[in-house]
Design an enzyme around this catalytic site. Structure first.
Site, PDB file in Angstrom:
ATOM      1  N   THR A 125     -16.545   4.865  24.657  1.00 44.58           N
ATOM      2  CA  THR A 125     -17.643   5.449  23.881  1.00 44.58           C
ATOM      3  C   THR A 125     -18.752   5.956  24.797  1.00 44.58           C
ATOM      4  O   THR A 125     -18.952   5.435  25.898  1.00 44.58           O
ATOM      5  CB  THR A 125     -18.210   4.369  22.929  1.00 44.58           C
ATOM      6  OG1 THR A 125     -19.491   4.778  22.461  1.00 44.58           O
ATOM      7  CG2 THR A 125     -18.397   3.032  23.637  1.00 44.58           C
ATOM      8  N   ASP A 126     -19.500   6.944  24.295  1.00 42.33           N
ATOM      9  CA  ASP A 126     -20.660   7.425  25.065  1.00 42.33           C
ATOM     10  C   ASP A 126     -21.754   6.355  25.166  1.00 42.33           C
ATOM     11  O   ASP A 126     -22.653   6.465  25.989  1.00 42.33           O
ATOM     12  CB  ASP A 126     -21.238   8.711  24.442  1.00 42.33           C
ATOM     13  CG  ASP A 126     -21.712   8.560  22.998  1.00 42.33           C
ATOM     14  OD1 ASP A 126     -21.527   7.471  22.410  1.00 42.33           O
ATOM     15  OD2 ASP A 126     -22.263   9.538  22.455  1.00 42.33           O
ATOM     16  N   GLU A 127     -21.641   5.300  24.325  1.00 38.43           N
ATOM     17  CA  GLU A 127     -22.689   4.271  24.340  1.00 38.43           C
ATOM     18  C   GLU A 127     -22.721   3.489  25.649  1.00 38.43           C
ATOM     19  O   GLU A 127     -23.704   2.801  25.927  1.00 38.43           O
ATOM     20  CB  GLU A 127     -22.531   3.344  23.131  1.00 38.43           C
ATOM     21  CG  GLU A 127     -22.615   4.129  21.837  1.00 38.43           C
ATOM     22  CD  GLU A 127     -22.755   3.286  20.567  1.00 38.43           C
ATOM     23  OE1 GLU A 127     -23.303   2.181  20.627  1.00 38.43           O
ATOM     24  OE2 GLU A 127     -22.316   3.768  19.516  1.00 38.43           O
ATOM     25  N   TYR A 153     -22.278  -4.660  21.852  1.00 37.96           N
ATOM     26  CA  TYR A 153     -21.116  -3.776  21.651  1.00 37.96           C
ATOM     27  C   TYR A 153     -20.903  -2.880  22.868  1.00 37.96           C
ATOM     28  O   TYR A 153     -19.820  -2.866  23.471  1.00 37.96           O
ATOM     29  CB  TYR A 153     -21.302  -2.913  20.392  1.00 37.96           C
ATOM     30  CG  TYR A 153     -20.371  -1.715  20.347  1.00 37.96           C
ATOM     31  CD1 TYR A 153     -18.998  -1.889  20.188  1.00 37.96           C
ATOM     32  CD2 TYR A 153     -20.856  -0.411  20.480  1.00 37.96           C
ATOM     33  CE1 TYR A 153     -18.132  -0.798  20.167  1.00 37.96           C
ATOM     34  CE2 TYR A 153     -20.000   0.683  20.452  1.00 37.96           C
ATOM     35  CZ  TYR A 153     -18.635   0.494  20.303  1.00 37.96           C
ATOM     36  OH  TYR A 153     -17.785   1.570  20.297  1.00 37.96           O
ATOM     37  N   LYS A 157     -17.818  -2.736  25.691  1.00 38.07           N
ATOM     38  CA  LYS A 157     -17.003  -1.542  25.944  1.00 38.07           C
ATOM     39  C   LYS A 157     -17.104  -1.117  27.413  1.00 38.07           C
ATOM     40  O   LYS A 157     -16.116  -0.709  28.021  1.00 38.07           O
ATOM     41  CB  LYS A 157     -17.439  -0.386  25.039  1.00 38.07           C
ATOM     42  CG  LYS A 157     -17.157  -0.578  23.563  1.00 38.07           C
ATOM     43  CD  LYS A 157     -15.676  -0.639  23.210  1.00 38.07           C
ATOM     44  CE  LYS A 157     -14.979   0.689  23.358  1.00 38.07           C
ATOM     45  NZ  LYS A 157     -13.555   0.597  22.909  1.00 38.07           N
TER      46      LYS A 157
HETATM   47  P1  NAD Z   1     -12.846   0.557  13.457  1.00 40.34           P
HETATM   48  O1  NAD Z   1     -13.755  -0.628  13.462  1.00 40.34           O
HETATM   49  O2  NAD Z   1     -12.799   1.455  12.262  1.00 40.34           O
HETATM   50  O3  NAD Z   1     -11.333   0.054  13.687  1.00 40.34           O
HETATM   51  C1  NAD Z   1     -10.989  -0.915  14.620  1.00 40.34           C
HETATM   52  C2  NAD Z   1      -9.554  -1.349  14.370  1.00 40.34           C
HETATM   53  O4  NAD Z   1      -9.198  -2.305  15.376  1.00 40.34           O
HETATM   54  C3  NAD Z   1      -9.353  -2.036  13.008  1.00 40.34           C
HETATM   55  O5  NAD Z   1      -8.178  -1.560  12.402  1.00 40.34           O
HETATM   56  C4  NAD Z   1      -9.195  -3.511  13.377  1.00 40.34           C
HETATM   57  O6  NAD Z   1      -8.388  -4.248  12.468  1.00 40.34           O
HETATM   58  C5  NAD Z   1      -8.582  -3.420  14.761  1.00 40.34           C
HETATM   59  N1  NAD Z   1      -8.842  -4.607  15.573  1.00 40.34           N
HETATM   60  C6  NAD Z   1     -10.048  -5.220  15.792  1.00 40.34           C
HETATM   61  N2  NAD Z   1      -9.885  -6.298  16.584  1.00 40.34           N
HETATM   62  C7  NAD Z   1      -8.557  -6.349  16.887  1.00 40.34           C
HETATM   63  C8  NAD Z   1      -7.779  -7.223  17.688  1.00 40.34           C
HETATM   64  N3  NAD Z   1      -8.323  -8.274  18.318  1.00 40.34           N
HETATM   65  N4  NAD Z   1      -6.453  -6.977  17.805  1.00 40.34           N
HETATM   66  C9  NAD Z   1      -5.880  -5.919  17.155  1.00 40.34           C
HETATM   67  N5  NAD Z   1      -6.569  -5.081  16.380  1.00 40.34           N
HETATM   68  C10 NAD Z   1      -7.895  -5.289  16.245  1.00 40.34           C
HETATM   69  O7  NAD Z   1     -13.171   1.350  14.772  1.00 40.34           O
HETATM   70  P2  NAD Z   1     -13.165   2.931  15.056  1.00 40.34           P
HETATM   71  O8  NAD Z   1     -14.463   3.509  14.642  1.00 40.34           O
HETATM   72  O9  NAD Z   1     -11.906   3.513  14.557  1.00 40.34           O
HETATM   73  O10 NAD Z   1     -13.167   2.931  16.654  1.00 40.34           O
HETATM   74  C11 NAD Z   1     -11.931   2.909  17.374  1.00 40.34           C
HETATM   75  C12 NAD Z   1     -12.223   2.905  18.859  1.00 40.34           C
HETATM   76  O11 NAD Z   1     -12.980   4.064  19.194  1.00 40.34           O
HETATM   77  C13 NAD Z   1     -13.061   1.708  19.306  1.00 40.34           C
HETATM   78  O12 NAD Z   1     -12.562   1.280  20.541  1.00 40.34           O
HETATM   79  C14 NAD Z   1     -14.466   2.273  19.456  1.00 40.34           C
HETATM   80  O13 NAD Z   1     -15.178   1.576  20.446  1.00 40.34           O
HETATM   81  C15 NAD Z   1     -14.171   3.693  19.881  1.00 40.34           C
HETATM   82  N6  NAD Z   1     -15.186   4.698  19.519  1.00 40.34           N
HETATM   83  C16 NAD Z   1     -15.619   4.812  18.232  1.00 40.34           C
HETATM   84  C17 NAD Z   1     -16.538   5.807  17.901  1.00 40.34           C
HETATM   85  C18 NAD Z   1     -17.009   5.989  16.485  1.00 40.34           C
HETATM   86  O14 NAD Z   1     -17.888   6.835  16.240  1.00 40.34           O
HETATM   87  N7  NAD Z   1     -16.469   5.285  15.490  1.00 40.34           N
HETATM   88  C19 NAD Z   1     -17.012   6.674  18.895  1.00 40.34           C
HETATM   89  C20 NAD Z   1     -16.537   6.530  20.206  1.00 40.34           C
HETATM   90  C21 NAD Z   1     -15.616   5.546  20.496  1.00 40.34           C
HETATM   91  P1  TYD Z   2     -23.858   3.786  13.387  1.00 41.35           P
HETATM   92  O1  TYD Z   2     -23.063   4.554  12.386  1.00 41.35           O
HETATM   93  O2  TYD Z   2     -23.905   2.293  13.264  1.00 41.35           O
HETATM   94  O3  TYD Z   2     -23.344   4.244  14.824  1.00 41.35           O
HETATM   95  P2  TYD Z   2     -23.946   3.906  16.312  1.00 41.35           P
HETATM   96  O4  TYD Z   2     -24.993   2.891  16.196  1.00 41.35           O
HETATM   97  O5  TYD Z   2     -22.737   3.371  17.025  1.00 41.35           O
HETATM   98  O6  TYD Z   2     -24.427   5.214  16.839  1.00 41.35           O
HETATM   99  O7  TYD Z   2     -25.367   4.308  13.347  1.00 41.35           O
HETATM  100  C1  TYD Z   2     -25.679   5.656  13.601  1.00 41.35           C
HETATM  101  C2  TYD Z   2     -27.189   5.786  13.595  1.00 41.35           C
HETATM  102  O8  TYD Z   2     -27.662   5.543  12.266  1.00 41.35           O
HETATM  103  C3  TYD Z   2     -27.893   4.763  14.469  1.00 41.35           C
HETATM  104  O9  TYD Z   2     -29.033   5.392  15.072  1.00 41.35           O
HETATM  105  C4  TYD Z   2     -28.337   3.685  13.508  1.00 41.35           C
HETATM  106  C5  TYD Z   2     -28.603   4.462  12.230  1.00 41.35           C
HETATM  107  N1  TYD Z   2     -28.358   3.708  10.964  1.00 41.35           N
HETATM  108  C6  TYD Z   2     -29.344   3.673   9.980  1.00 41.35           C
HETATM  109  O10 TYD Z   2     -30.444   4.241  10.135  1.00 41.35           O
HETATM  110  N2  TYD Z   2     -29.095   2.980   8.828  1.00 41.35           N
HETATM  111  C7  TYD Z   2     -27.913   2.324   8.620  1.00 41.35           C
HETATM  112  O11 TYD Z   2     -27.748   1.684   7.545  1.00 41.35           O
HETATM  113  C8  TYD Z   2     -26.899   2.393   9.627  1.00 41.35           C
HETATM  114  C9  TYD Z   2     -25.590   1.700   9.442  1.00 41.35           C
HETATM  115  C10 TYD Z   2     -27.169   3.109  10.783  1.00 41.35           C
END
Ligand code: NAD
Ligand code: TYD
Length: 340
Positions: A125-127, A153, A157
């Site tokens: 992630t970019d985080e 988090y 990562k």
């Molecule tokens: P999500 O929370 O929707 O899904 C995570 C999945 O992983 C779920 O299906 C969960 O059951 C599974 N999981 C969790 N712990 C596990 C374990 N111990 N063993 C096996 N499976 C397990 O997450 P997402 O938003 O789809 O993100 C997927 C990946 O992409 C993550 O690694 C996250 O850090 C990365 N990512 C997400 C975003 C975003 O905007 N959502 C952006 C950049 C990177």
């Molecule tokens: P989020 O979807 O949790 O992603 P991330 O924190 O990983 O970027 O949140 C996106 C942005 O929205 C973040 O600045 C936090 C804000 N946010 C709210 O203002 N209210 C909410 O209820 C949630 C879940 C997030």
């Protein structure tokens, strides 16, 4: 080609599985997922009968289970999406983030070392780069930006990323890493900003904006992220990190207002609540490297992607209503119940 996709019952992993099965009908895709609160078996129902797809319920930290699966499936590629992914939950309870995101990653890579693999890809992630100030719109995250994390988090990562690069240097494991900005699209779990606001607005519930809503995120439609990973695992250089993002920065408050407008709901639903602890101000990716090396460019404009996403939530009410009717209510009460 045989690919193990971990975390495939979650948001991005499931979209990736759909993309891969469609684009590569001859590939075998094995989804390994623990089905935590964020994993949803029903998400995968459209592919369950595909003979080239297998679902295995397993924890990536379960060493014996992971090794047994690798022995059986002999994967060429592993793409690791499995993670605890919600910043707010990591602030409440960091332990499981360290376990899954760090120990789980090491366990998967140990299995890759033992059984041989063409590629281990870490979905990061970019985080991991921390945040940028709001008053410096000229600054962007590049792959050279130092790691500087804010939340449990992002720290977990970043730790995983360091381990991935260490396994490459020390053991020669053929790895790659993608660091993507915020995704949005179908099957996004309703605890995250965009689906939470859509679900609340549809139920005429308050829309809880943290702080003043000025924080900026760089939004990418999930399919564009999946296409980037597809390119990296096939053509990306081993040992490299690729940033993925589409120069689509938006303030949280503007996103929430846009959702109100699209759904015909009043902005009076917007409620400003206590800020997130350690809240990152701005994320912004410079995707020059993946563009120059692999020709990747985002295809979905935000204006279209958000409409498609909202329509998906309207058409798939069962999917998210089932989620928010269960255990999620306990979480919601805890996080938002008396948040002022
Ligand atoms: P999500 O929370 O929707 O899904 C995570 C999945 O992983 C779920 O299906 C969960 O059951 C599974 N999981 C969790 N712990 C596990 C374990 N111990 N063993 C096996 N499976 C397990 O997450 P997402 O938003 O789809 O993100 C997927 C990946 O992409 C993550 O690694 C996250 O850090 C990365 N990512 C997400 C975003 C975003 O905007 N959502 C952006 C950049 C990177
Ligand atoms: P989020 O979807 O949790 O992603 P991330 O924190 O990983 O970027 O949140 C996106 C942005 O929205 C973040 O600045 C936090 C804000 N946010 C709210 O203002 N209210 C909410 O209820 C949630 C879940 C997030």
């Amino acid at each position: 080609m045989r690919i193990i996709v971990t975390g495939g019952a979650g948001f991005i992993g499931s979209n990736f599985i759909f993309h891969m099965l469609k684009k590569y009908p001859k590939y075998r895709i094995v989804c390994l997922d623990k089905l935590t609160y964020a994993g949803n078996f029903s998400t995968l129902k459209s592919v369950m009968d595909n003979p080239n797809f297998r679902f295995v319920k397993l924890d990536i930290c379960d060493r014996a289970g992971v090794f047994a699966l690798f022995k059986e499936e002999k994967p060429d590629i592993v793409v690791n999406f499995a993670a605890e992914s919600h910043v707010d939950r990591s602030i409440e309870d960091p332990g499981v983030f360290l376990q899954t995101n760090i120990i789980g990653t090491a366990t998967l890579m140990d299995a890759c070392r033992s059984f041989g693999i063409k590629r281990y890809h870490q979905v990061s992630t970019d985080e991991v780069y921390g945040d940028l100030p709001l008053d410096r719109p000229d600054l962007f995250f590049t792959e050279q930006t130092p790691i500087h994390t804010s939340s449990p988090y992002s720290s977990s990562k970043a730790s995983a990323d360091l381990l991935v690069l260490a396994y490459h240097r020390t053991y020669g494991l053929p790895v790659s890493i993608s660091r993507c900005s915020n995704n949005y699209g179908p099957y996004h779990f309703p605890e995250k900003l965009i689906p939470l606001m859509i679900a609340n607005a549809l139920n005429d519930k308050p829309l809880p904006v943290y702080g003043k809503g000025e924080n900026v995120r760089d939004w990418l439609y999930v399919e564009d992220h999946c296409k980037a990973i597809d390119l990296i695992i096939h053509k990306g250089r081993i040992g490299e990190v690729y940033n993925v993002g589409g120069h689509n920065e938006m303030k949280n408050i503007d996103i929430v207002k846009l959702i109100c407008k699209e759904l015909g709901k009043p902005e009076s639903l917007i409620t400003y609540v206590a800020n997130r602890k350690g809240h990152d101000m701005r994320y912004a990716i410079d995707p020059t490297k993946i563009h120059n090396e692999l020709g990747w460019l985002p295809e979905t404009k935000f204006a279209d992607g958000i409409k498609k996403t909202i329509q998906w939530y309207l058409d798939n009410r069962n999917w998210w209503e089932e989620i928010i009717s269960g255990e999620y209510q306990v979480y919601y009460q805890k996080m938002y119940g008396d948040r002022k």
